[in-house]
Design an enzyme around this catalytic site. Sequence first.
Site, PDB file in Angstrom:
ATOM      1  N   ARG A   1       9.166  94.033 -42.733  1.00 18.44           N
ATOM      2  CA  ARG A   1       9.000  95.411 -42.272  1.00 18.44           C
ATOM      3  C   ARG A   1       8.564  95.493 -40.818  1.00 18.44           C
ATOM      4  O   ARG A   1       9.171  96.223 -40.018  1.00 18.44           O
ATOM      5  CB  ARG A   1       7.985  96.130 -43.169  1.00 18.44           C
ATOM      6  CG  ARG A   1       8.462  96.303 -44.601  1.00 18.44           C
ATOM      7  CD  ARG A   1       7.290  96.462 -45.565  1.00 18.44           C
ATOM      8  NE  ARG A   1       7.729  96.400 -46.944  1.00 18.44           N
ATOM      9  CZ  ARG A   1       8.019  95.278 -47.603  1.00 18.44           C
ATOM     10  NH1 ARG A   1       7.905  94.107 -46.998  1.00 18.44           N
ATOM     11  NH2 ARG A   1       8.421  95.317 -48.839  1.00 18.44           N
ATOM     12  N   THR A   2       7.516  94.769 -40.464  1.00 21.06           N
ATOM     13  CA  THR A   2       6.973  94.891 -39.109  1.00 21.06           C
ATOM     14  C   THR A   2       7.952  94.368 -38.071  1.00 21.06           C
ATOM     15  O   THR A   2       8.219  95.010 -37.054  1.00 21.06           O
ATOM     16  CB  THR A   2       5.629  94.150 -39.006  1.00 21.06           C
ATOM     17  OG1 THR A   2       4.742  94.632 -40.010  1.00 21.06           O
ATOM     18  CG2 THR A   2       4.995  94.373 -37.641  1.00 21.06           C
TER      19      THR A   2
ATOM     20  N   LYS B   1       8.156  71.836 -32.251  1.00 19.20           N
ATOM     21  CA  LYS B   1       8.242  70.555 -31.542  1.00 19.20           C
ATOM     22  C   LYS B   1       6.907  70.150 -30.938  1.00 19.20           C
ATOM     23  O   LYS B   1       6.821  69.126 -30.244  1.00 19.20           O
ATOM     24  CB  LYS B   1       9.294  70.649 -30.429  1.00 19.20           C
ATOM     25  CG  LYS B   1      10.693  71.001 -30.909  1.00 19.20           C
ATOM     26  CD  LYS B   1      11.648  71.134 -29.733  1.00 19.20           C
ATOM     27  CE  LYS B   1      13.038  71.529 -30.169  1.00 19.20           C
ATOM     28  NZ  LYS B   1      13.956  71.688 -29.013  1.00 19.20           N
TER      29      LYS B   1
ATOM     30  N   ARG C   1       2.994  88.239 -33.744  1.00 24.51           N
ATOM     31  CA  ARG C   1       2.305  87.990 -35.017  1.00 24.51           C
ATOM     32  C   ARG C   1       1.949  86.507 -35.075  1.00 24.51           C
ATOM     33  O   ARG C   1       2.782  85.652 -34.786  1.00 24.51           O
ATOM     34  CB  ARG C   1       3.165  88.375 -36.213  1.00 24.51           C
ATOM     35  CG  ARG C   1       2.538  87.934 -37.549  1.00 24.51           C
ATOM     36  CD  ARG C   1       3.207  88.552 -38.748  1.00 24.51           C
ATOM     37  NE  ARG C   1       2.875  89.968 -38.855  1.00 24.51           N
ATOM     38  CZ  ARG C   1       3.175  90.718 -39.921  1.00 24.51           C
ATOM     39  NH1 ARG C   1       3.807  90.180 -40.956  1.00 24.51           N
ATOM     40  NH2 ARG C   1       2.859  91.994 -39.956  1.00 24.51           N
TER      41      ARG C   1
ATOM     42  N   HIS D   1      -4.251  94.757 -37.603  1.00 23.69           N
ATOM     43  CA  HIS D   1      -2.835  95.140 -37.658  1.00 23.69           C
ATOM     44  C   HIS D   1      -2.762  96.605 -37.224  1.00 23.69           C
ATOM     45  O   HIS D   1      -2.533  97.502 -38.026  1.00 23.69           O
ATOM     46  CB  HIS D   1      -2.318  94.966 -39.080  1.00 23.69           C
ATOM     47  CG  HIS D   1      -0.820  94.919 -39.200  1.00 23.69           C
ATOM     48  ND1 HIS D   1       0.030  95.247 -38.163  1.00 23.69           N
ATOM     49  CD2 HIS D   1      -0.008  94.590 -40.255  1.00 23.69           C
ATOM     50  CE1 HIS D   1       1.280  95.124 -38.560  1.00 23.69           C
ATOM     51  NE2 HIS D   1       1.285  94.715 -39.819  1.00 23.69           N
TER      52      HIS D   1
END
Length: 306
Positions: A56-57, A84, A106, A134
């Site tokens: 969703r975000t 890596k 995020r 959030h």
Amino acid sequence: MLGKNILRLENFSPDEIRLVLQTARTMKKIIRGDVKKLPNLRGRAIVNLFLEPSTRTRTSFELAGKYLGADVVSINASTSSIVKGESLRDTLLTIEAMGVDAIVMRHKAEGAAEYASKVVKPVIINAGDGAHAHPSQALLDLFTIEQFKGRLNGLKVAIVGDILHSRVARSDVFGLTKMGAEVHLAGPKTLLPRFFNFDGVTVHENIDAALENADVVNVLRIQLERQQSGLFPSAREYARVFGINEERLRLAKDDALILHPGPQNKGLEISNALVYGEHSAIHEQVQNGVAVRMALLDLTLNGESK
């Protein structure tokens, strides 16, 4: 708000929250229109750096940027050089060197977005950092509540479930109390943090007290991926004692609104019937998420809605 980093709602004034919600109302008309395109951010570049899973975000931020005319690139953990061994700092510096205007980020580590804001110059928008914050989810929750209830001030909002691990709960509490709502938190004692001891917030170990006469019930996902074993006896026991179902919802007001940040563990924290029932605004939250994220991008990169 031009150039403002969106890190957590503690940094927002009530006037700034009102500005975001007002701008989001304009943006929602665009989403519902036939032509989902504005020129506001034409020529701007945005990178979505998602180092934790998201549907969703991430999708809503990507659509929000494209609807405003920006060029948007999304990077996830599996396709970045972090796999890596590249450090977060070097990843951020690399993205900055490409001339981007904003990084939507995020990360599993609490404080990662704030760290990013000190390392690079593009606007940083926190799309979730660990169990910390959030802000855009909280703003879309406020927007949805105001849409259905017509106000925020004076409402009783029950937030139920895994408060301890929930960045949504933290951001919701700060946003709701700033706007005059009365917040009641409920969940197992092992999932109730002690740091919400301030005006406008009441913590309950008995869920019935939190739900009684509530205008809004925000049901949180049980975040099994963040938990250690033993925080509650079993999923069945949690559903029996704290799960939100039709019978338990009768304690709230007749027109109580049901929210959930998603994804739902149906049958655990919320019944299947309530997710799709007449009280639910869960799918409306998804559309509102795009509108609110359009507002945040427009206000931070453009300064105003045109």
